[in-house]
Design an enzyme around this catalytic site. Structure first.
Site, PDB file in Angstrom:
ATOM      1  N   ASP A 137      16.891  60.640 -13.629  1.00 10.16           N
ATOM      2  CA  ASP A 137      17.295  59.931 -12.404  1.00 10.16           C
ATOM      3  C   ASP A 137      16.381  58.742 -12.151  1.00 10.16           C
ATOM      4  O   ASP A 137      15.949  58.499 -11.020  1.00 10.16           O
ATOM      5  CB  ASP A 137      17.284  60.882 -11.214  1.00 10.16           C
ATOM      6  CG  ASP A 137      18.079  60.332 -10.020  1.00 10.16           C
ATOM      7  OD1 ASP A 137      18.961  59.470 -10.240  1.00 10.16           O
ATOM      8  OD2 ASP A 137      17.817  60.746  -8.881  1.00 10.16           O
ATOM      9  N   LYS A 182      15.448  55.126 -11.328  1.00 13.62           N
ATOM     10  CA  LYS A 182      16.054  54.035 -10.572  1.00 13.62           C
ATOM     11  C   LYS A 182      14.951  53.403  -9.731  1.00 13.62           C
ATOM     12  O   LYS A 182      13.878  54.001  -9.541  1.00 13.62           O
ATOM     13  CB  LYS A 182      17.187  54.540  -9.683  1.00 13.62           C
ATOM     14  CG  LYS A 182      16.793  55.687  -8.754  1.00 13.62           C
ATOM     15  CD  LYS A 182      18.014  56.229  -8.027  1.00 13.62           C
ATOM     16  CE  LYS A 182      17.635  57.423  -7.150  1.00 13.62           C
ATOM     17  NZ  LYS A 182      18.823  57.982  -6.445  1.00 13.62           N
ATOM     18  N   ASN A 189      13.033  55.410  -7.169  1.00 16.95           N
ATOM     19  CA  ASN A 189      12.104  56.445  -7.630  1.00 16.95           C
ATOM     20  C   ASN A 189      10.880  55.863  -8.336  1.00 16.95           C
ATOM     21  O   ASN A 189      10.151  56.586  -9.008  1.00 16.95           O
ATOM     22  CB  ASN A 189      12.828  57.423  -8.557  1.00 16.95           C
ATOM     23  CG  ASN A 189      13.783  58.322  -7.795  1.00 16.95           C
ATOM     24  OD1 ASN A 189      13.623  58.530  -6.593  1.00 16.95           O
ATOM     25  ND2 ASN A 189      14.778  58.851  -8.486  1.00 16.95           N
ATOM     26  N   ASP A 201      10.127  61.815  -7.927  1.00 13.83           N
ATOM     27  CA  ASP A 201      11.404  62.529  -7.783  1.00 13.83           C
ATOM     28  C   ASP A 201      11.871  63.129  -9.099  1.00 13.83           C
ATOM     29  O   ASP A 201      12.735  62.590  -9.792  1.00 13.83           O
ATOM     30  CB  ASP A 201      12.484  61.625  -7.194  1.00 13.83           C
ATOM     31  CG  ASP A 201      13.588  62.450  -6.536  1.00 13.83           C
ATOM     32  OD1 ASP A 201      13.655  63.661  -6.824  1.00 13.83           O
ATOM     33  OD2 ASP A 201      14.368  61.911  -5.754  1.00 13.83           O
ATOM     34  N   THR A 226      22.251  59.042 -10.668  1.00  9.89           N
ATOM     35  CA  THR A 226      22.878  58.095  -9.755  1.00  9.89           C
ATOM     36  C   THR A 226      23.858  57.239 -10.545  1.00  9.89           C
ATOM     37  O   THR A 226      23.474  56.652 -11.564  1.00  9.89           O
ATOM     38  CB  THR A 226      21.797  57.220  -9.102  1.00  9.89           C
ATOM     39  OG1 THR A 226      20.851  58.078  -8.459  1.00  9.89           O
ATOM     40  CG2 THR A 226      22.399  56.283  -8.068  1.00  9.89           C
TER      41      THR A 226
END
Length: 491
Positions: free
Chosen positions: A299, A301, A304, A320, A339
């Site tokens: 994840d 991005k 994060n 995260d 995401t």
């Protein structure tokens, strides 16, 4: 001998003993009772002065927690307090309000600005100062204090084991998986971030939404905690402590005061190429470390990626890990997660089938690099002529000329190699680090300095005047009148 004689003799002996005792008692006197008890007679007592009333010290009603090195924490007890920063900068006043309530105000007396929660107060104007409000000086991003109203009882809602050690302050962020708040460790005033996850709330969310909300389950929080405990890298968020209560997790983490990379990119509409290179180099090192330890983030991005401070060149930390999975060398993941904008093509094509590997992280890194350099996402559901899924599967993105005019061809080449739809041909973190764009020794030296620097603890509580260090503050260049580091003091 008669009875009367015996009585008389006894009385005579008693008197004789009494006189003898009296003659040896000095200034006092004593007597022996018939039961043999010694009775002492003291001189008359003298009257003492009236016991003075103890002057009750004013109780603290507020506290200013320092947010930047070189500033001090202050306990507020008096009705008025002044803060000096280049002469008298601002005044904090506590006045009686309606009924038995009190209202706290902050007045701006500066020429270069005092900001409250990002809003400039204005010279000789005042604004109410509420619990957890942020005070900035010279620039809205130059936050130096957060105000704690000690008359509120919001700490009583916290689990006792936690509040015995920490003081919770303002919110830093929130999401479907929890909320993050600023906190201070009581023993040394060290600033930390606390991630709070309420178990019942997310158990209900998982129940209502099914697999789509599975990432919010408490088991995923436990996974994140276990992963973080095992990691030790300067560019990966470090867990300080975990409190596992019946209805919640309290996870104490490193505090990254610069916030999310996402916010900086949005605010700046893209970053300078050299700044991007420094930040991205750290991301590559962090993800390489994860992959070497058989961990895929899944994840990645800009939200994060956290920044240590508001300076242009700063340390980053990846956070995260709720969607992470510890893998074996040949393992493949089959769960559709992450995401949407940052999902790799094989995630969309392979979920539930052949699966996918940690190459998905390298795709996400390519998306992040694209956003930092161009200021917009390569794939978006706002593009009308092709849906998001098809954009990603086909690797359909555009370098809009006006957004990429000042970006080098080498940087664009690295983006292309990371956004290769074929995971077998896509650059790994090692290959990205060896790319020509990353061969910048000055940048690497700066990154090493940032990663090697140790976080200093906040200075202890003080109510005395203190001079700050000589280090120039971020944004101070915006104010030419500031030719030297001013002094902060409490009057």
């Amino acid at each position: 001998m008669s009875k009367e004689t015996v009585t008389s003799t006894s009385q005579s002996q008693s008197q004789s003993q009494s006189q003898s005792a009296s003659s040896t008692s000095g200034t006092g006197s004593s007597s022996l009772s018939s039961a043999g008890t010694v009775i002492l007679d003291s001189n008359p007592t003298q009257d003492l002065a009236t016991i003075p009333e103890v002057e009750e010290l004013p109780k603290p009603w507020g506290r200013l927690w320092a947010l930047e090195k070189g500033f001090w924490n202050f306990v507020l007890k008096r009705k008025e307090h002044f803060k000096s920063y280049s002469k008298k900068h601002c005044r904090i006043i506590r006045e009686k309000g309606p009924g038995s309530t009190f209202v706290v105000f902050i007045e701006d007396h500066s020429s270069n600005g005092t900001f409250l929660n990002g809003q400039i107060i204005g010279k000789d104007r005042r604004l109410p100062l509420c619990n957890n409000a942020e005070i900035a000086i010279n620039h809205e991003l130059h936050k130096v204090f957060v105000f704690s109203d000690l008359t509120t009882d919001d700490q009583l809602n916290l689990p006792k084991e936690f509040r015995d050690k920490y003081i919770i302050s303002k919110p830093l962020g929130s999401g479907v998986c929890g909320e993050v708040k600023l906190a201070f460790e009581k023993a040394n005033c060290k600033k930390v971030a606390v991630k709070i996850v309420h178990k019942p709330k997310f158990a209900q969310l998982v129940s209502e939404r099914g697999d789509a909300a599975a990432k919010c389950s408490t088991s995923n929080v436990a996974t994140e905690v276990e992963i973080l405990k095992k990691l030790d890298h300067p560019c990966i968020i470090k867990i300080e402590e975990v409190f596992d209560f019946e209805d919640s997790f309290y996870i104490v983490l490193d505090l990254m005061e610069g916030g999310e990379l996402f916010d900086r990119v949005v605010r700046s509409k893209g970053l300078k190429e050299q700044t991007t290179k420094l930040l991205f180099y750290q991301m590559l090192l962090a993800v390489q470390y994860l992959h070497e330890n058989n961990i895929t983030h899944r994840d990645l991005k800009p939200e994060n990626v956290l920044l240590a401070n508001n300076e242009e060149n700063c340390l980053i930390k990846i956070t995260d890990f709720g969607l992470s999975k510890i893998l074996g060398e040949t393992s493949l993941m089959k769960t559709l997660c992450g995401t949407p904008t940052y999902l790799a093509p094989e995630v969309l094509l392979g979920a539930g089938a052949g699966g996918y590997s940690k190459a998905v992280d390298c795709w996400s890194l390519g998306v992040i690099l694209f956003i930092c350099l161009g200021g917009y996402p390569p794939f978006s559901d706002q593009i009308k002529d092709m849906n998001l899924r098809d954009q990603i599967i086909n690797g359909h993105y555009k370098f809009i000329p006006q957004c990429w005019a000042n970006v080098s061809e080498a940087a664009k080449d690295l983006v292309k190699r990371l956004l290769n739809v074929d995971p077998n041909k896509r650059f790994t973190t090692k290959e990205a680090l060896n790319h020509s764009w990353m061969q910048d020794e000055d940048m690497k030296k700066k990154a090493k300095q940032l990663m090697d620097a140790r976080t200093e603890l906040m200075l202890p509580l003080s109510t005395t005047d203190q001079s700050s260090t000589g280090r120039k503050r971020p944004h101070e260049e915006d104010h030419p009148s500031n030719t030297k580091r001013p002094t902060l003091s409490l009057h």
